[in-house]
Design a protein around this motif. Structure first.
Motif, PDB file in Angstrom:
ATOM      1  N   VAL A 125       0.868  -1.190   0.000  1.00 24.59           N
ATOM      2  CA  VAL A 125       0.000   0.000   0.000  1.00 24.59           C
ATOM      3  C   VAL A 125       0.899   1.233   0.000  1.00 24.59           C
ATOM      4  N   LYS A 126       0.801   2.015  -1.061  1.00 25.78           N
ATOM      5  CA  LYS A 126       1.626   3.230  -1.131  1.00 25.78           C
ATOM      6  C   LYS A 126       0.946   4.378  -0.395  1.00 25.78           C
ATOM      7  N   LEU A 127       1.752   5.351  -0.023  1.00 22.80           N
ATOM      8  CA  LEU A 127       1.266   6.466   0.780  1.00 22.80           C
ATOM      9  C   LEU A 127       0.064   7.157   0.147  1.00 22.80           C
ATOM     10  N   ASN A 128       0.106   7.327  -1.187  1.00 26.50           N
ATOM     11  CA  ASN A 128      -0.976   8.062  -1.851  1.00 26.50           C
ATOM     12  C   ASN A 128      -2.005   7.159  -2.510  1.00 26.50           C
ATOM     13  N   ASP A 129      -1.966   5.860  -2.221  1.00 28.05           N
ATOM     14  CA  ASP A 129      -2.976   4.983  -2.809  1.00 28.05           C
ATOM     15  C   ASP A 129      -4.359   5.385  -2.310  1.00 28.05           C
ATOM     16  N   GLN A 130      -5.326   5.252  -3.210  1.00 26.04           N
ATOM     17  CA  GLN A 130      -6.693   5.587  -2.823  1.00 26.04           C
ATOM     18  C   GLN A 130      -7.143   4.698  -1.668  1.00 26.04           C
ATOM     19  N   GLY A 131      -7.776   5.273  -0.704  1.00 27.51           N
ATOM     20  CA  GLY A 131      -8.299   4.479   0.403  1.00 27.51           C
ATOM     21  C   GLY A 131      -7.300   4.267   1.524  1.00 27.51           C
ATOM     22  N   ASN A 132      -6.018   4.629   1.314  1.00 27.81           N
ATOM     23  CA  ASN A 132      -5.024   4.460   2.392  1.00 27.81           C
ATOM     24  C   ASN A 132      -5.480   5.287   3.593  1.00 27.81           C
ATOM     25  N   SER A 133      -5.680   4.594   4.701  1.00 28.71           N
ATOM     26  CA  SER A 133      -6.263   5.251   5.884  1.00 28.71           C
ATOM     27  C   SER A 133      -5.243   6.086   6.644  1.00 28.71           C
ATOM     28  N   GLY A 134      -3.956   5.842   6.386  1.00 27.60           N
ATOM     29  CA  GLY A 134      -2.917   6.580   7.116  1.00 27.60           C
ATOM     30  C   GLY A 134      -2.559   5.935   8.439  1.00 27.60           C
ATOM     31  N   SER A 135      -3.206   4.802   8.768  1.00 24.85           N
ATOM     32  CA  SER A 135      -2.916   4.154  10.066  1.00 24.85           C
ATOM     33  C   SER A 135      -2.602   2.683   9.836  1.00 24.85           C
ATOM     34  N   ILE A 136      -1.568   2.194  10.476  1.00 26.65           N
ATOM     35  CA  ILE A 136      -1.147   0.811  10.239  1.00 26.65           C
ATOM     36  C   ILE A 136      -2.222  -0.178  10.720  1.00 26.65           C
ATOM     37  N   VAL A 137      -2.855   0.173  11.826  1.00 27.92           N
ATOM     38  CA  VAL A 137      -3.877  -0.709  12.397  1.00 27.92           C
ATOM     39  C   VAL A 137      -5.045  -0.855  11.412  1.00 27.92           C
ATOM     40  N   VAL A 138      -5.484   0.276  10.854  1.00 30.20           N
ATOM     41  CA  VAL A 138      -6.613   0.216   9.917  1.00 30.20           C
ATOM     42  C   VAL A 138      -6.188  -0.500   8.632  1.00 30.20           C
ATOM     43  N   GLU A 139      -4.935  -0.312   8.231  1.00 30.84           N
ATOM     44  CA  GLU A 139      -4.468  -1.008   7.025  1.00 30.84           C
ATOM     45  C   GLU A 139      -4.459  -2.528   7.231  1.00 30.84           C
ATOM     46  N   VAL A 140      -4.190  -2.969   8.419  1.00 30.70           N
ATOM     47  CA  VAL A 140      -4.259  -4.415   8.700  1.00 30.70           C
ATOM     48  C   VAL A 140      -5.711  -4.879   8.563  1.00 30.70           C
ATOM     49  N   GLU A 141      -6.623  -4.116   9.112  1.00 29.93           N
ATOM     50  CA  GLU A 141      -8.039  -4.513   9.029  1.00 29.93           C
ATOM     51  C   GLU A 141      -8.508  -4.528   7.575  1.00 29.93           C
ATOM     52  N   ARG A 142      -8.106  -3.509   6.828  1.00 31.04           N
ATOM     53  CA  ARG A 142      -8.524  -3.439   5.412  1.00 31.04           C
ATOM     54  C   ARG A 142      -7.945  -4.628   4.640  1.00 31.04           C
ATOM     55  N   ALA A 143      -6.691  -4.951   4.918  1.00 30.19           N
ATOM     56  CA  ALA A 143      -6.060  -6.056   4.183  1.00 30.19           C
ATOM     57  C   ALA A 143      -6.705  -7.390   4.560  1.00 30.19           C
ATOM     58  N   LEU A 144      -7.086  -7.535   5.820  1.00 32.73           N
ATOM     59  CA  LEU A 144      -7.738  -8.786   6.239  1.00 32.73           C
ATOM     60  C   LEU A 144      -9.015  -8.996   5.431  1.00 32.73           C
ATOM     61  N   SER A 145      -9.789  -7.919   5.263  1.00 32.67           N
ATOM     62  CA  SER A 145     -11.035  -8.124   4.531  1.00 32.67           C
ATOM     63  C   SER A 145     -10.753  -8.250   3.022  1.00 32.67           C
ATOM     64  N   ARG A 146      -9.726  -7.564   2.529  1.00 31.03           N
ATOM     65  CA  ARG A 146      -9.381  -7.704   1.100  1.00 31.03           C
ATOM     66  C   ARG A 146      -9.019  -9.139   0.748  1.00 31.03           C
ATOM     67  N   HIS A 147      -8.271  -9.771   1.647  1.00 32.88           N
ATOM     68  CA  HIS A 147      -7.756 -11.108   1.309  1.00 32.88           C
ATOM     69  C   HIS A 147      -8.516 -12.235   1.999  1.00 32.88           C
ATOM     70  N   GLY A 148      -9.458 -11.875   2.841  1.00 35.29           N
ATOM     71  CA  GLY A 148     -10.228 -12.892   3.558  1.00 35.29           C
ATOM     72  C   GLY A 148      -9.360 -13.762   4.452  1.00 35.29           C
ATOM     73  N   CYS A 149      -8.330 -13.171   5.043  1.00 35.22           N
ATOM     74  CA  CYS A 149      -7.421 -13.958   5.890  1.00 35.22           C
ATOM     75  C   CYS A 149      -8.025 -14.158   7.281  1.00 35.22           C
ATOM     76  N   GLY A 150      -7.676 -15.283   7.891  1.00 34.77           N
ATOM     77  CA  GLY A 150      -8.179 -15.567   9.241  1.00 34.77           C
ATOM     78  C   GLY A 150      -7.089 -15.472  10.285  1.00 34.77           C
ATOM     79  N   CYS A 151      -5.929 -15.017   9.898  1.00 30.65           N
ATOM     80  CA  CYS A 151      -4.819 -15.030  10.849  1.00 30.65           C
ATOM     81  C   CYS A 151      -3.812 -13.934  10.489  1.00 30.65           C
ATOM     82  N   VAL A 152      -3.272 -13.297  11.526  1.00 28.82           N
ATOM     83  CA  VAL A 152      -2.228 -12.285  11.295  1.00 28.82           C
ATOM     84  C   VAL A 152      -0.925 -12.765  11.925  1.00 28.82           C
ATOM     85  N   LEU A 153       0.158 -12.598  11.197  1.00 26.66           N
ATOM     86  CA  LEU A 153       1.498 -12.898  11.729  1.00 26.66           C
ATOM     87  C   LEU A 153       2.300 -11.614  11.691  1.00 26.66           C
TER      88      LEU A 153
END
Ligand SMILES: Cc1cc2nc3c(=O)[nH]c(=O)nc-3n(C[C@H](O)[C@H](O)[C@H](O)COP(=O)(O)OP(=O)(O)OC[C@H]3O[C@@H](n4cnc5c(N)ncnc54)[C@H](O)[C@@H]3O)c2cc1C
Ligand code: SF4
Length: 514
Positions: free
Chosen positions: A77-105
């Protein structure tokens, strides 16, 4: 039919740029998704030096390319990508739903702030959330806590000897330290000679990726402190290793001798300029130390040089990290001397008549770099002597250096340089008058003030600020045996001098306020 287990999301933070980081070692290249996210919050929670932001973003982009080339599925996720929330925590949540992952490492973040945010996310999310120990460090938080437990004093030297034994670095076949001594610190303090010609650190040309990052930083962080260009840092592991080889071949032998020296126009002297690479994972601490140990055993460098360097990495670096995790989150609020003065403006502008501070701030602005003694005995020493609030000092150090991460910066600033922890980390405050600076540098020859004068408007400010500091904090410091000599000298001064010291110091400090 066997059900395929869900993908895991492997979060890689901007200072975890190595394939040997714990989360990647635990991941599966075929099934898992690696997330790297450039977020506004990380770039601006303190207003980092422009060069630091460019370095981290470029190194992240290069690392993502390396992972993709090695067959990893990378979500960048690049700094100026559309939808980038600016927060690492929110980016983890967004990526989880994008990829349908059930686990974070994820590998444990270096800074308490981010660790706390991820812990809270872990509690909130309904997924497996594994935070793995960062074993790039040689001593884990638990091991350090065990070492510290029950000790009255946490002295680096004791910790360092244990690390030498544990790693076998510079140990002989009988289990004794090579060269017959653990520490050659006293050989590491030669004053500089003007004619020294140190090799400059290895510099790299910018490629297309870095150029794009430089443009981005110029536009988005143009009002941050520091010069963005020329930009010559290594941004890949291969380059960082070449930079370190260059240091070992050209500077390491003199590094020990001139570690504490400072010269105008020679900002790097014989230093490694390795911390920025090491702290993001482009270099491996144990690998570097083994390389230095080998150079000694093959007769290429002296034991003084090898020990002086290895002590910084397996000693100081590991030790300050141990202190950080042992003491956080309260550590940042400590203020033993109750200092309240604001940070003078010239820490940002370099506009001061004091040549030593001017040289260090200018170099910091241009290079995002100052070596240890410049940080400790010039800018740090001055801030402590005039009584600057240690939190303001900490925020400055965290903002201005390319290698600054709170786990290493905070104990060095608050503990070592400001003595704000009352002596947990250091056995005495690193306070010094102009004489020390004059001995270890050529700054005084270029100064408006006279280092030989003790009082009056033309005298070197460090000369009276040093004694005023000791005087003001007598109740807290007089019992320290390492300051006994200084207090005896103070007591032996004639009454006229004793009266001049606070007058000069007050006049000078009022001038700073004005
Ligand atoms: C007030 C203050 C703030 C500091 N803030 C930082 C910081 O934000 N980040 C940082 O990495 N270092 C920090 N240091 C420690 C030290 O100044 C830098 O690591 C060093 O100057 C980096 O330059 P170099 O790579 O050329 O180091 P060299 O002098 O060549 O030393 C080699 C390596 O040893 C390690 N090292 C040396 N001294 C220390 C130390 N005291 N603590 C931890 N590691 C050490 C570094 O990794 C460094 O790369 C700070 C020191 C002070 C006094
Ligand atoms: S005279 Fe004092 S203020 Fe000037 S450079 Fe020397 S130590 Fe710094």
């Amino acid at each position: 039919m066997t059900r395929r287990s869900p993908n895991r999301l492997v979060l890689i933070l901007g200072d975890q740029l190595t394939q040997s980081v714990a989360a990647l070692r635990a991941a599966d290249r075929k099934r898992d998704v690696v997330l790297l996210a450039e977020v506004q919050q990380e770039a601006s929670y303190v207003r980092h030096h422009k060069k630091k932001i460019a370095f981290v973003l470029s190194a992240m982009r290069h690392f993502a390319d390396e992972l993709a080339d090695d067959g990893w599925r990378v979500d960048y996720v690049k700094l100026n990508d559309q939808g980038n929330s600016g927060s690492i925590v929110v980016e983890v949540e967004r990526a989880l739903s994008r990829h349908g992952c059930g686990c974070v490492l994820v590998t444990k973040p270096g800074e308490w702030r981010l660790f706390d945010a991820l812990e809270k996310l872990r509690e909130r999310l309904n997924v497996d959330f594994n935070i793995l120990e960062d074993d790039r460090f040689l001593c884990s938080g638990c091991e350090f806590a065990k070492w510290a437990n029950g000790r009255k004093k946490l002295r680096m030297e004791h910790f360092y000897r244990e690390m030498r034994r544990r790693t076998g670095l510079l140990m002989d076949e009988h289990g004794e330290p090579c060269g017959g001594r653990w520490n050659f610190d006293t050989e590491n303090r030669k004053p500089p000679k003007k004619e020294l010609v140190p090799a400059s650190p290895k510099r790299f040309l910018t490629d297309e990726t870095t150029q794009k990052v430089l443009q981005l930083v110029d536009v988005q962080f143009g009002d941050h402190f520091g010069e963005l260009e020329p930009f010559w840092f290594a941004v890949t592991r291969k380059q960082a290793e070449a930079a370190f080889d260059h240091f070992v071949e050209n500077s390491l032998e003199q590094f020990g001798d001139y570690q504490d020296a400072m010269l105008l126009g020679k900002p790097f002297l014989y230093h490694a300029v390795a911390s920025l690479y090491l702290n993001v994972g482009l270099l491996d601490p144990l690998g570097m130390c083994r390389q230095v140990d080998d150079a000694y055993r093959m007769g290429h460098i002296s034991v003084y040089a090898a020990e002086g360097f290895i002590r910084q990495i397996i000693g100081w670096r590991e030790y300050v990290r141990g202190i950080y995790w042992l003491q956080m989150p309260d550590y940042v609020h400590l203020n033993f001397f109750e200092h309240q003065h604001p940070l003078p403006d010239f820490y940002w502008t370099a506009q001061t008549d004091m040549a030593c501070i001017r040289a260090c701030v200018e170099q910091t602005r241009d290079e995002a770099y100052a070596h240890h003694i410049q940080r400790l005995m010039i800018t740090g020493n001055f801030a402590m002597l005039v009584g600057v609030d240690p939190k303001a000092v900490h925020e400055w150090y965290l903002a201005v250096y390319a290698d600054a991460y709170e786990w290493v910066e905070l104990p060095n600033t608050l503990g070592m340089s400001q003595f704000a922890d009352g002596g947990l980390l250091g056995s005495k405050p690193y306070a010094a008058a102009g004489n020390y600076i004059n001995r270890m540098s050529d700054y005084c020859s270029d100064c408006h003030y006279n280092v030989k004068e003790k009082s009056g408007p033309g005298a070197c400010p460090f000369n009276y600020l040093y004694w005023d500091f000791l005087w003001r904090h007598r109740a807290k410091l007089a019992g320290n045996p390492r300051l006994a000599h200084a207090y005896r000298t103070l007591d032996r001064m004639d009454n006229r001098r004793k009266a001049e010291i606070p007058l000069d110091a007050n006049r000078f400090i009022q001038g700073l306020r004005a």
